[in-house]
Design a protein around this motif. Structure first.
Motif: not given
Length: 223
Positions: A172-194
């Motif tokens: 939940t904490l990582l998902g809430n930070t997605g809206s404020s990240l760049s496109m590259i960091m969002v891809n890393f975030l998705i991989i981390t969430q998976i």
């Protein structure tokens, strides 16, 4: 928008009663297709899991208690279904609350204690002093064993709920930070969430297995 950090785990809804607790029964909707006349692969997999658990619990319980493995296999199945249902979006994780985990642990532990102290009183007293304890340490060992016995339902409940809420809280904490990240960091975030989702799936299986095995061990001590 969340009012605080833990509001995502609040079981209350906009209605006058908590509909989120109905997620405990959602696993029942997945069960009927597994018991068709023609066995499916899921059915065969589940039969193998139940058979393996039955053999393992039978070794822990011994031959005195025939049929008792059904209770612990059912307990494992209930917790496993609830843990997995909580991994789906917008489904309330009932096992992350002490209300459910303590409701499962306390009656089981209490029934074991009542049965043990009524039927095997001498055996229960012998458990308070481990074999080979020096006479000087016997009063301390009785206190330690009594305390460790009394906190068993609490440790069972806290272990399950804490492990289930920890991974969900991190996601939940990582998902809430997605809206404020760049496109590259969002891809890393998705991989981390998976990766976290795979880890949570493993934790769901492990925690349900640990709960069932520890309950089986507690019951084997009173026989």
């Amino acid at each position: 928008m969340m009012t605080n950090l833990f509001s995502a785990f609040d079981p209350s809804t906009n209605f006058n009663f908590s509909l989120n607790w109905m997620s405990t029964l959602l696993g029942l909707l997945l069960i009927p297709p597994m018991f068709w006349l023609i066995p499916s692969r899921i059915n065969l997999l589940w039969i193998n899991i139940i058979t393996t658990l039955h053999k393992e619990f039978k070794v822990l319980l011994g031959n005195k208690t025939q049929g008792s493995t059904l209770i612990f296999v059912s307990l494992f199945s209930l917790i496993l279904f609830n843990n997995f249902m909580g991994l789906f979006p917008y489904i309330f994780t009932s096992t992350s609350h002490m209300t459910l985990t303590l409701t499962l642990a306390l009656p089981l532990w209490l029934s074991f204690m009542i049965y043990g102290w009524i039927n095997n009183t001498i055996h229960m007293f012998a458990h308070l002093v481990p074999q080979g304890t020096p006479p000087v340490l016997m009063p301390f060992m009785v206190c330690i064993e009594t305390i460790s016995n009394l906190i068993r339902p609490g440790t069972l409940a806290v272990r399950l709920s804490a492990n289930m809420i920890a991974g969900h809280l991190l996601m939940t904490l990582l998902g809430n930070t997605g809206s404020s990240l760049s496109m590259i960091m969002v891809n890393f975030l998705i991989i981390t969430q998976i990766l976290l989702l795979i880890l949570e799936s493993a934790v769901s299986i492990i925690q349900s297995y640990v709960f069932a095995v520890l309950t089986t061990l507690y019951s084997s001590e009173v026989n």
